[in-house]
Scaffold this motif. Sequence first.
Motif, PDB file in Angstrom:
ATOM      1  N   LEU A 191      11.143  -2.615 -17.419  1.00 25.58           N
ATOM      2  CA  LEU A 191      10.444  -1.656 -17.502  1.00 25.58           C
ATOM      3  C   LEU A 191      10.615  -0.528 -16.404  1.00 25.58           C
ATOM      4  N   ALA A 192      11.440  -0.889 -15.254  1.00 23.85           N
ATOM      5  CA  ALA A 192      11.945  -0.074 -14.433  1.00 23.85           C
ATOM      6  C   ALA A 192      13.118   0.823 -15.203  1.00 23.85           C
ATOM      7  N   ASP A 193      13.662   0.321 -15.928  1.00 27.91           N
ATOM      8  CA  ASP A 193      14.685   1.146 -16.702  1.00 27.91           C
ATOM      9  C   ASP A 193      14.119   2.151 -17.675  1.00 27.91           C
ATOM     10  N   ARG A 194      13.175   1.806 -18.299  1.00 29.07           N
ATOM     11  CA  ARG A 194      12.393   2.567 -19.180  1.00 29.07           C
ATOM     12  C   ARG A 194      11.781   3.558 -18.395  1.00 29.07           C
ATOM     13  N   LEU A 195      11.281   3.615 -17.208  1.00 30.26           N
ATOM     14  CA  LEU A 195      10.629   4.429 -16.379  1.00 30.26           C
ATOM     15  C   LEU A 195      11.818   5.792 -15.796  1.00 30.26           C
ATOM     16  N   ALA A 196      12.892   4.999 -15.555  1.00 28.34           N
ATOM     17  CA  ALA A 196      14.084   5.865 -15.218  1.00 28.34           C
ATOM     18  C   ALA A 196      14.501   6.990 -16.147  1.00 28.34           C
ATOM     19  N   PRO A 219       8.152 -17.454 -17.597  1.00 29.59           N
ATOM     20  CA  PRO A 219       8.881 -18.147 -16.645  1.00 29.59           C
ATOM     21  C   PRO A 219       9.358 -17.216 -15.524  1.00 29.59           C
ATOM     22  N   PRO A 220       9.562 -17.493 -14.324  1.00 26.91           N
ATOM     23  CA  PRO A 220       9.956 -16.518 -13.319  1.00 26.91           C
ATOM     24  C   PRO A 220      11.175 -15.711 -13.474  1.00 26.91           C
ATOM     25  N   ASP A 221      12.328 -16.288 -14.272  1.00 24.67           N
ATOM     26  CA  ASP A 221      13.658 -15.417 -14.612  1.00 24.67           C
ATOM     27  C   ASP A 221      13.116 -14.401 -15.513  1.00 24.67           C
ATOM     28  N   VAL A 222      12.237 -14.650 -16.452  1.00 21.48           N
ATOM     29  CA  VAL A 222      11.901 -13.954 -17.375  1.00 21.48           C
ATOM     30  C   VAL A 222      10.831 -12.845 -17.041  1.00 21.48           C
ATOM     31  N   GLN A 223      10.225 -13.012 -15.960  1.00 19.73           N
ATOM     32  CA  GLN A 223       9.517 -11.903 -15.222  1.00 19.73           C
ATOM     33  C   GLN A 223      10.403 -10.865 -14.619  1.00 19.73           C
ATOM     34  N   GLY A 224      11.338 -11.429 -13.945  1.00 15.86           N
ATOM     35  CA  GLY A 224      12.453 -10.672 -13.375  1.00 15.86           C
ATOM     36  C   GLY A 224      13.043  -9.720 -14.387  1.00 15.86           C
ATOM     37  N   LEU A 225      13.445 -10.163 -15.633  1.00 18.15           N
ATOM     38  CA  LEU A 225      13.875  -9.536 -16.587  1.00 18.15           C
ATOM     39  C   LEU A 225      12.920  -8.323 -17.106  1.00 18.15           C
TER      40      LEU A 225
END
Length: 204
Positions: free
Chosen positions: A143-148, A132-138
């Motif tokens: 992944l961005a938080d992991r990279l940070a 679902p699109p909402d889950v894709q956003g999550l």
Amino acid sequence: MSDREAKAAAARADAQRRSDAKWAEAIRLVLRAGDASDTRYIDPHELLLARGRVGPELGEYLRACQYAGISLRRIGDAELADAKRLAAYRADLTARAATDAEGWDKGNLALIERQKGARRTGREPEPDLVIPPDVQGLIAKMLADRLARLSRRQGGGQGTTQGAVTPPPPPPPPAAPPAAPQMEEPPEDEPEEPGSTPAPMGRR
């Protein structure tokens, strides 16, 4: 509340309980179908009906959990008669499907590997997960938080979002000034050897 209203409320509650029970039974059947260790026969028509009762989004989440090796609780027979437990089970599983970014992501990565293996051996790969699109956003946020966090750890553990600051290298030393040109002194006349006679002018 009148006697008629009480009976109507009780009838609605019982209908909701029976609906939740059928839904929970459908979940159990879909989970059984995805469990390779469960060798009991499943009627294809019943499985098709169960998938339709579960719904497309939740059905895809069950697939993701299957690929990721995530075990989901199956409601027991005794709980099928408990309206409160059935409602809590349905609400919990529905919420997980809408918010479990890590489960969706792990399942999708595992499915991609399965698809690669099927293509290598000439088999038909399983269809992609419909996330679902909402889950894709999550998932993107996760992944961005992991990279940070990884960037902060690699930055020296300073605890800042920008990582450790590395001082710039010192500037190179100034180039030495060019050496002054050396003036060449004219060569001195060589002394004549005693007894030598200078050559006459005009002869070669």
